[in-house]
Design an enzyme around this catalytic site. Structure first.
Site, PDB file in Angstrom:
ATOM      1  N   CYS A  10      -2.393   7.682   6.915  1.00  0.00           N
ATOM      2  CA  CYS A  10      -0.928   8.121   7.043  1.00  0.00           C
ATOM      3  C   CYS A  10      -0.741   8.477   8.774  1.00  0.00           C
ATOM      4  CB  CYS A  10      -0.545   9.337   6.434  1.00  0.00           C
ATOM      5  SG  CYS A  10      -0.477   9.242   4.612  1.00  0.00           S
ATOM      6  N   CYS A  15       1.009  -1.116  -0.058  1.00  0.00           N
ATOM      7  CA  CYS A  15      -0.030  -0.096  -0.003  1.00  0.00           C
ATOM      8  C   CYS A  15       0.879   1.243  -0.110  1.00  0.00           C
ATOM      9  CB  CYS A  15      -1.115   0.163   0.989  1.00  0.00           C
ATOM     10  SG  CYS A  15      -0.533   0.790   2.722  1.00  0.00           S
TER      11      CYS A  15
END
Lengths: 400, 341
Positions: free
Chosen positions: B106, B35
């Site tokens: 994130c 990813c």
């Protein structure tokens, strides 16, 4: 500092000559080409001229083989849906794993909701089509074969002419998404077996919102949009006259300077690749080195991520693009690079530089000056890169 | 291009504490190459005081991954291990003046790296966690496919409305309606195959809405017995937790064109308070709460607290509540949030 635009596969600058040709058709010759009066007649003449210009660019035998549409996406949707309707009794489509979403997403839909069998032919590490797999998928159940002429991410060119002949051996129709090829490669449709071709105006310095579908004379067809009699009843809706006229001029200009543009772009692209491979290290060019678009170079920088590179390039006034997950909103890297079996560490760091006839040597020099520093600064922050800088460090995430 | 805050840009272009930390005594490494992000967080913790004296990071990832990592180090330097444990991914996002919904992962990665580093320091073992949740379906509220599928399965959801009610997905601009319909239909299909729901309950993609079944006689109080809590297949997502012991969404009987009032006011209040109790986990899941204040004619007055008060989504969630109450009472009511007196 002049910005450096190297994202011409996304879109191109509309040439000023194109804009100049379009402008009168907004405020002066604004008539509807279908009207009987003088306003309409003037527009009708200009549209015929534009159609002829595009006919010349793609080497169509007849100008009525061109159907103007709203763009590449509409042309692709029209071609596929039409083929399925006119080939009753056949419900299979062959395409490749590296097509544009304008093909793949529609095929996914047809497979899932309309009972169509879709064969997605794989590619090798250079992005070249697996011809054996293609041959194996061909049968008399296939309604349509659709392969792109040139790949938007890597520039790899498929041998569409030969692929079309194979399709005709089983009686299937052949369509090609040539959005990235038209205006960049010499095309002479009358000498090929291609039945349908999609193109888009804004990829070769024409206006956005306009494309065309080439439909070989005699090919059975069903319109996507029904309504008025425009485009001989094959695409209803009032003609986007200014855009069509702009496309005509862009087509003339592309055809007029194609040989010299191609030579210049190849020289600049090769300089860019050679320079980056020499100075950066741990990077490689993706795609077929022998059969590629003259303007496209995708370079995979290992151990760093594409969006971070693009942000830093943008800060330095350089526009490029990436197939990286983070710029597209999905978590997966580009389906094209994954189909080519490019490792994740490199696929995430792939940057596409796409040139145009307007790209200068100074542009390339600027990239060569800036990129090595950007790559080095990001690699210093990467856990996959060791302090010595020569080899990737040993990094074992707690989960993967 | 993403719309990053100035602070994200600042922490990306001029990251604080990037690089290796030579004398680190606690390291957390998380991430997933597939990813496209990975983070190595290095801490120097004073063993006497348990204070994090220094922190550095190395990140493979996009601009916001690097900015989030850098923000994380800034947030924890000088903190004790116990204080650091309390840090959430939202703290990281807030520090950066927000992240685009697609980029919230994130901040999650930062929080996970911290958890891993703290575990390494204290010697605890860490359960494997996979924060990949599939494609982001609802961009308005940042709800991904994994979370929606879990909600559908856990709560046996078979209508789009209930999916929106439980996950918020589709409750904003509604542009994700098609993928949402597909996901619901696919999940229901699999659930039918697994025997979890009956075939005629399953949502069918593209099917015309089912006709509203008219009730034959009388009124039945919805069966409010909570369903046995189905164990979620994967650990709850970090960002928005699902209501764990969720009640079965009993098909609320719909009363149409029948006698306007079926209950005495007292009985109505009982029905309404039961419905509010039943929906409470949905509010709790977002860190808020709801309680019944009063009923006056067609008004049902509720008090919202915690994260729900002042939340723009409250009106949406209350709309769902209003619909349920209206259906149960067989008369139109309006649910209004009020301040507690």
């Amino acid at each position: 500092m002049t910005p450096v635009y190297l994202d011409n596969n996304a879109t191109t600058r509309v040439f000023p000559e194109v804009v100049d040709a379009m402008l009168p058709y907004f405020t002066e010759q604004f008539g509807n080409a279908s009207s009987i009066h003088a306003f309409g007649a003037e527009v009708g003449g200009a549209l015929r001229k534009a159609r002829k210009s595009l006919q010349a660019l793609i080497g169509a035998e007849f100008d009525h083989e061109i159907i103007f549409t709203s763009g590449g996406t509409e042309s692709n949707n029209t071609a596929i849906r039409s083929a399925l309707q006119v080939m009753q009794g056949r419900n299979e489509i062959i395409t490749s794993m590296v097509e544009h979403p304008a093909i793949l997403s529609l095929c996914d839909w047809l497979e899932k909701h309309e009972g169509v069998v879709v064969h997605r032919i794989p590619v090798d590490k250079q992005g070249r089509l697996d011809i054996d797999a293609y041959r194996a998928a061909l049968s008399e159940k296939v309604a349509l074969v659709s392969f792109m002429w040139a790949n938007n991410e890597t520039g790899t060119v498929f041998p569409v002419d030969g692929l079309a002949e194979l399709a005709h051996e089983v009686g299937a129709l052949f369509h090609t998404d040539a959005v990235q090829a038209v205006g960049k490669l010499p095309i002479d449709l009358k000498t090929t077996d291609i039945d349908m071709l999609s193109l888009s105006s804004h990829k070769f310095h024409g206006p956005k919102g306009l494309g065309a579908l080439y439909l070989r004379k005699g090919t059975r067809f069903r319109p996507l949009l029904r309504g008025g009699h425009q485009e001989r009843g094959r695409r209803a809706g009032t003609e986007n006259a200014p855009a069509i006229i702009g496309l005509g001029v862009a087509a003339e200009m592309a055809l007029g300077s194609m040989a010299e543009d191609t030579a210049r772009m190849i020289a600049l692209r090769d300089k860019l690749e050679k320079g980056l491979l020499e100075t950066v290290g741990h990077c490689f060019v993706t795609g077929d080195p022998l059969d590629r678009l003259p303007n496209t170079s995708t370079i995979a920088f290992e151990y760093i991520e594409g969006e971070a590179i693009l942000l830093k390039l943008n800060q330095a006034g350089i526009a490029a693009s990436s197939g990286s997950a983070c710029t597209s909103g999905s978590l997966e890297p580009s389906h094209v690079l994954r189909a080519m079996d490019i490792p994740f560490t490199a696929a995430h760091g792939a940057i596409r530089f796409s040139l145009s006839s307007e790209t200068t040597e100074a542009d390339i020099d600027r990239v060569l000056e800036v990129v090595p520093g950007i790559i080095a600064s990001l690699r210093q922050m990467s856990p996959f890169w060791s302090e010595e800088g020569a080899q990737p460090g040993g990094f074992t995430p707690a989960y993967a | 291009m993403w719309e990053y805050s100035d602070k994200v840009k600042e922490y990306f272009f001029n990251p604080r504490n990037a690089g290796a930390l030579a004398d680190a005594n606690a390291v957390g490494e998380v991430g997933s190459l597939s990813c496209g992000d990975a983070l190595k967080l290095m801490l120097k913790v004073n063993p006497e005081t348990n204070i994090i004296e220094d922190a550095k990071f190395q990140t493979f990832g996009c601009g916001s991954a690097i900015a989030s990592s850098s923000a994380l180090t800034e947030l924890i330097i000088g903190k004790s291990i116990d204080e650091a444990r309390k840090l959430t991914n939202q703290d990281i996002a807030d520090f950066l003046d927000g992240l685009p919904p697609e980029k919230m992962h994130c901040s999650v990665m930062g929080q996970e790296a911290l958890t891993a580093a703290v575990a390494a320091y204290t010697g605890e073992t860490l359960e494997d966690d996979d924060h990949e949740e599939g494609a982001l379906i609802c961009k308005c509220f940042g709800v991904d496919a994994g979370m929606i599928e879990r909600a559908i399965r856990t709560n046996k959801l078979t209508t789009l409305e209930m999916v929106t009610f439980y996950t918020k997905a589709g409750g904003g601009c509604n542009s994700c309606r098609e993928p949402l319909e597909e996901l619901l239909a696919d999940t229901n299909k699999a659930m039918v195959a697994e025997g979890l729901i009956a075939a005629d309950e399953a949502y069918v993609f593209g099917a015309a809405p089912k006709p509203v079944k008219k009730k034959a006689t009388g009124f039945v109080i919805p069966d409010l017995k909570p369903a046995p809590a189905a164990a979620p297949a994967a650990p709850a997502p970090v960002q928005i937790a699902m209501p764990a012991p969720a009640p079965a969404p009993a098909p609320a009987p719909v009363a149409v064109a029948e006698a306007p009032t079926k209950y005495s006011p007292a009985k109505e209040a009982i029905v309404v308070s039961k419905i509010i109790e039943e929906m409470r986990p949905v509010f709790n899941a977002d860190g808020g709460d709801v309680e019944l204040v009063d009923m006056e004619g067609s008004l049902v007055l509720v008090h919202l607290s915690g994260a729900c008060s002042g939340c723009q989504l409250a009106s949406h969630t209350l709309g769902g509540l209003q619909k349920k109450i209206t259906e149960a009472l067989g008369r139109m009511v309006r649910v209004m949030p009020v301040a507690k007196t």
